[in-house]
Scaffold this motif. Structure first.
Motif, PDB file in Angstrom:
ATOM      1  N   PHE A  51      -9.489 -40.279 -12.756  1.00 23.65           N
ATOM      2  CA  PHE A  51      -8.811 -40.802 -11.574  1.00 23.65           C
ATOM      3  C   PHE A  51      -8.670 -42.312 -11.601  1.00 23.65           C
ATOM      4  CE2 PHE A  51      -8.709 -36.822  -9.280  1.00 23.65           C
ATOM      5  CZ  PHE A  51      -7.545 -36.988  -8.559  1.00 23.65           C
ATOM      6  N   GLU A  52      -9.543 -42.991 -12.319  1.00 28.91           N
ATOM      7  CA  GLU A  52      -9.352 -44.430 -12.498  1.00 28.91           C
ATOM      8  C   GLU A  52      -7.973 -44.687 -13.103  1.00 28.91           C
ATOM      9  OE1 GLU A  52     -10.870 -47.877 -15.475  1.00 28.91           O
ATOM     10  OE2 GLU A  52     -12.397 -46.431 -14.849  1.00 28.91           O
ATOM     11  N   MET A  54      -5.391 -42.161 -13.046  1.00 19.38           N
ATOM     12  CA  MET A  54      -4.365 -41.484 -12.258  1.00 19.38           C
ATOM     13  C   MET A  54      -3.909 -42.316 -11.060  1.00 19.38           C
ATOM     14  SD  MET A  54      -3.562 -38.589 -13.686  1.00 19.38           S
ATOM     15  CE  MET A  54      -2.697 -37.746 -12.370  1.00 19.38           C
ATOM     16  N   LEU A  55      -4.809 -43.099 -10.479  1.00 24.84           N
ATOM     17  CA  LEU A  55      -4.446 -43.862  -9.287  1.00 24.84           C
ATOM     18  C   LEU A  55      -3.511 -45.027  -9.594  1.00 24.84           C
ATOM     19  CD1 LEU A  55      -6.594 -42.116  -7.839  1.00 24.84           C
ATOM     20  CD2 LEU A  55      -7.126 -44.135  -6.470  1.00 24.84           C
ATOM     21  N   PHE A  56      -3.279 -45.310 -10.864  1.00 22.33           N
ATOM     22  CA  PHE A  56      -2.290 -46.327 -11.223  1.00 22.33           C
ATOM     23  C   PHE A  56      -0.945 -45.696 -11.631  1.00 22.33           C
ATOM     24  CE2 PHE A  56      -6.182 -48.901 -11.944  1.00 22.33           C
ATOM     25  CZ  PHE A  56      -5.849 -49.990 -11.157  1.00 22.33           C
ATOM     26  N   GLN A  57      -0.825 -44.368 -11.453  1.00 18.80           N
ATOM     27  CA  GLN A  57       0.364 -43.675 -11.917  1.00 18.80           C
ATOM     28  C   GLN A  57       1.381 -43.392 -10.818  1.00 18.80           C
ATOM     29  OE1 GLN A  57       1.010 -43.350 -15.241  1.00 18.80           O
ATOM     30  NE2 GLN A  57      -0.799 -44.681 -15.125  1.00 18.80           N
ATOM     31  N   GLY A  58       1.253 -44.123  -9.716  1.00 13.88           N
ATOM     32  CA  GLY A  58       2.263 -43.998  -8.676  1.00 13.88           C
ATOM     33  C   GLY A  58       1.823 -43.121  -7.523  1.00 13.88           C
ATOM     34  N   SER A  59       2.419 -43.378  -6.363  1.00 10.59           N
ATOM     35  CA  SER A  59       2.172 -42.605  -5.159  1.00 10.59           C
ATOM     36  C   SER A  59       3.516 -42.358  -4.497  1.00 10.59           C
ATOM     37  CB  SER A  59       1.186 -43.343  -4.242  1.00 10.59           C
ATOM     38  OG  SER A  59       1.528 -44.713  -4.115  1.00 10.59           O
ATOM     39  N   ASN A  79      -7.375 -54.277 -11.632  1.00 11.26           N
ATOM     40  CA  ASN A  79      -7.952 -53.294 -12.539  1.00 11.26           C
ATOM     41  C   ASN A  79      -8.766 -52.302 -11.724  1.00 11.26           C
ATOM     42  OD1 ASN A  79      -8.572 -51.974 -14.968  1.00 11.26           O
ATOM     43  ND2 ASN A  79      -8.783 -53.932 -16.045  1.00 11.26           N
ATOM     44  N   GLY A  80      -9.475 -51.437 -12.413  1.00  6.31           N
ATOM     45  CA  GLY A  80     -10.380 -50.490 -11.790  1.00  6.31           C
ATOM     46  C   GLY A  80     -11.489 -50.166 -12.756  1.00  6.31           C
ATOM     47  N   SER A  81     -12.572 -49.578 -12.266  1.00  6.40           N
ATOM     48  CA  SER A  81     -13.662 -49.172 -13.145  1.00  6.40           C
ATOM     49  C   SER A  81     -14.402 -48.000 -12.519  1.00  6.40           C
ATOM     50  CB  SER A  81     -14.639 -50.333 -13.403  1.00  6.40           C
ATOM     51  OG  SER A  81     -15.377 -50.660 -12.238  1.00  6.40           O
ATOM     52  N   THR A  82     -15.109 -47.265 -13.362  1.00 10.63           N
ATOM     53  CA  THR A  82     -15.840 -46.083 -12.927  1.00 10.63           C
ATOM     54  C   THR A  82     -17.288 -46.194 -13.373  1.00 10.63           C
ATOM     55  OG1 THR A  82     -13.826 -44.820 -13.354  1.00 10.63           O
ATOM     56  CG2 THR A  82     -15.811 -43.557 -12.911  1.00 10.63           C
ATOM     57  N   THR A  87     -16.459 -45.501  -7.868  1.00 12.73           N
ATOM     58  CA  THR A  87     -15.231 -45.913  -8.544  1.00 12.73           C
ATOM     59  C   THR A  87     -14.656 -47.064  -7.731  1.00 12.73           C
ATOM     60  OG1 THR A  87     -14.815 -43.625  -9.207  1.00 12.73           O
ATOM     61  CG2 THR A  87     -12.990 -45.176  -9.416  1.00 12.73           C
ATOM     62  N   ASN A  88     -14.208 -48.138  -8.398  1.00 15.33           N
ATOM     63  CA  ASN A  88     -13.642 -49.253  -7.631  1.00 15.33           C
ATOM     64  C   ASN A  88     -12.282 -49.677  -8.181  1.00 15.33           C
ATOM     65  OD1 ASN A  88     -14.505 -50.572  -9.959  1.00 15.33           O
ATOM     66  ND2 ASN A  88     -15.387 -52.319  -8.892  1.00 15.33           N
TER      67      ASN A  88
END
Length: 436
Positions: A51-52, A54-59, A79-82, A87-88
């Motif tokens: 999901f780190e 997937m959440l950058f793949q559009g909404s 960015n993001g990290s897990t 998860t942030n």
């Protein structure tokens, strides 16, 4: 240094922390979801890390990868990290772009599922598999974390399985599995939003209510399996890993008090005096004096549930046999356990920790992240202002009590990396050194 803090909670459960600082014309937006690999069930590992991506793949209103494009065009970074427990996602943008960052985070929190497709899942699943090959399976010592987790946590413990997930579980993940995981954990009542930097509190509150307020709260998340563990392993643990590495390397782990507890600060100071910088015990003795190690360090994982781990990390010099490496490290730990530490060592370690802590808080992004961390784990972002005092209160007697309880032979887990026969190339040696 005191960080100004305001907090409020939306009706849907979103906890918000604001920290104004008009020193520089930038603002950091930081969103923590209280979900990590510990929340995954057997046979479906790797979802939090997936999901780190997937959440950058559009909404619903943002195209695939457009989140990156919009922030970067605005002059920002993101960015993001897990991790095992969270998860942030985070952006730092010019002050006038706060609304953009908040809108993007709100749109994917509230409107990700309508834009989720099988094609996106298949693409990001392949990306994660390649990341696993590059960062874990084919990286010198890259399997350390997951092998250490397997060694020190019982099979049923939420921290026992791999953070990045297995190839088999990633392959088995269906679109329905992914949608259910998102609906369970990526909800406002399971999230903390922190903003730090140059912004107006009233304006930020209005934006947050407008963008995040309409998002529905979740239906509740399942409880974790029991997390509590005994203070020590009970007996020495050891695993040898024959890998494509050029230098032997020893990771020795000790069960340690959980992050945020009173004893945690003594453990953190212990890791610093053992392995923080070149004046630390392990570096001074093993690298400079005895010259059997190429490098030596120590750190805590900062786990806030069940049990933390303090890890000693020592890489051998090319001429040092594995047996000698283990023997020398054991000797240092035995000496620590037998003789304890001095007030001078503790003062040095605390000074290093305090210097790093204060330096890091000069960054708006780091301030926002720590506010989210303390709010997520403890519901108290104001703990950010108590950390220096908590460290300053640690005395040698506190460290020695911890050492006596936690550094005996009944609480040592050794993960030993040994070169496979014939792995001696200069390229592999350079890769091993570069991995540190």
């Amino acid at each position: 240094m005191r960080i100004p803090i305001e907090t409020f909670r939306l009706d849907n459960g979103l906890f918000v922390t604001l920290s104004e600082d008009h020193t520089a014309p930038i603002v950091a937006v930081n969103l923590w979801y209280h979900v990590g690999s510990a929340n995954e069930r057997e046979g479906r590992t790797g979802f939090a890390h997936l999901f780190e991506h997937m959440l950058f793949q559009g909404s619903a209103h943002v195209g695939s990868n457009e989140h990156f494009e919009l922030i970067q065009r605005a002059g920002g970074t993101l960015n993001g990290s897990t991790w095992l427990e969270r998860t942030n996602y985070f952006e730092t943008v010019p002050s006038n772009e706060l609304a953009l960052a908040l809108w993007l985070e709100a749109d994917r929190m509230g409107e990700l599922l309508p834009a989720m497709t099988q094609e996106k899942l298949d693409t990001q699943r392949d990306v994660v598999k390649n990341e696993r090959r590059w960062a874990v399976d084919n990286q010198p010592y890259g399997t350390m974390l997951e092998k250490l987790q397997e060694l020190v946590f019982p099979p049923t413990h939420p921290f026992q399985h791999s953070l990045i997930g297995s190839m088999e579980d990633l392959s088995a993940a269906s679109l329905d599995d992914i949608a259910q995981f998102f609906a369970t954990y990526y909800t406002p009542d399971n999230a903390v939003l922190s903003i730090a930097g140059d912004f107006d509190s009233a304006d930020a509150r209005a934006l947050i209510r407008d963008y995040f307020g309409p998002i529905s709260k979740g239906k509740g998340k399942p409880p974790l399996s029991p997390m509590s563990l005994p203070a020590v392993f009970g007996a020495p643990l050891r695993e040898v890993v024959y890998d494509n590495v050029s230098l032997p390397r020893l990771f020795m782990a000790f069960r340690s008090p959980i992050f945020g507890s009173d004893q945690y600060y003594a453990a953190s100071v212990t890791s610093a005096l053992l392995g923080m910088r070149k004046g630390s015990r392990l570096h001074r003795v093993l690298v400079r004096e005895r010259q059997i190690a190429a490098d030596a360090g120590a750190f805590t994982l900062d786990l806030a549930k069940g049990s933390d781990l303090l890890v000693v990390d020592v890489m051998a010099r090319p001429e040092t046999p594995v047996a000698q490496l283990e023997e020398e490290v054991e000797r240092e730990i035995d000496e620590l356990h037998r003789d304890g530490v001095s007030e001078e060592e503790v003062r040095r370690a605390k000074a290093l920790i305090e210097t790093d802590l204060i330096a890091s808080l000069q960054s708006a992004g780091e301030r926002a992240d720590r506010l989210s961390m303390f709010a997520t784990y403890f519901g108290r972002p104001e703990l950010i202002n108590e950390q220096v005092d908590r460290y300053r209160s640690v005395a040698a007697k506190d460290v020695n009590t911890l050492v006596e309880e936690r550094f005996g032979a009944n609480n040592r887990a050794s993960l030993v990396y040994v070169p496979r026969e014939g792995i001696e190339s200069e390229d592999m040696l350079a890769a091993a050194v570069g991995a540190r």
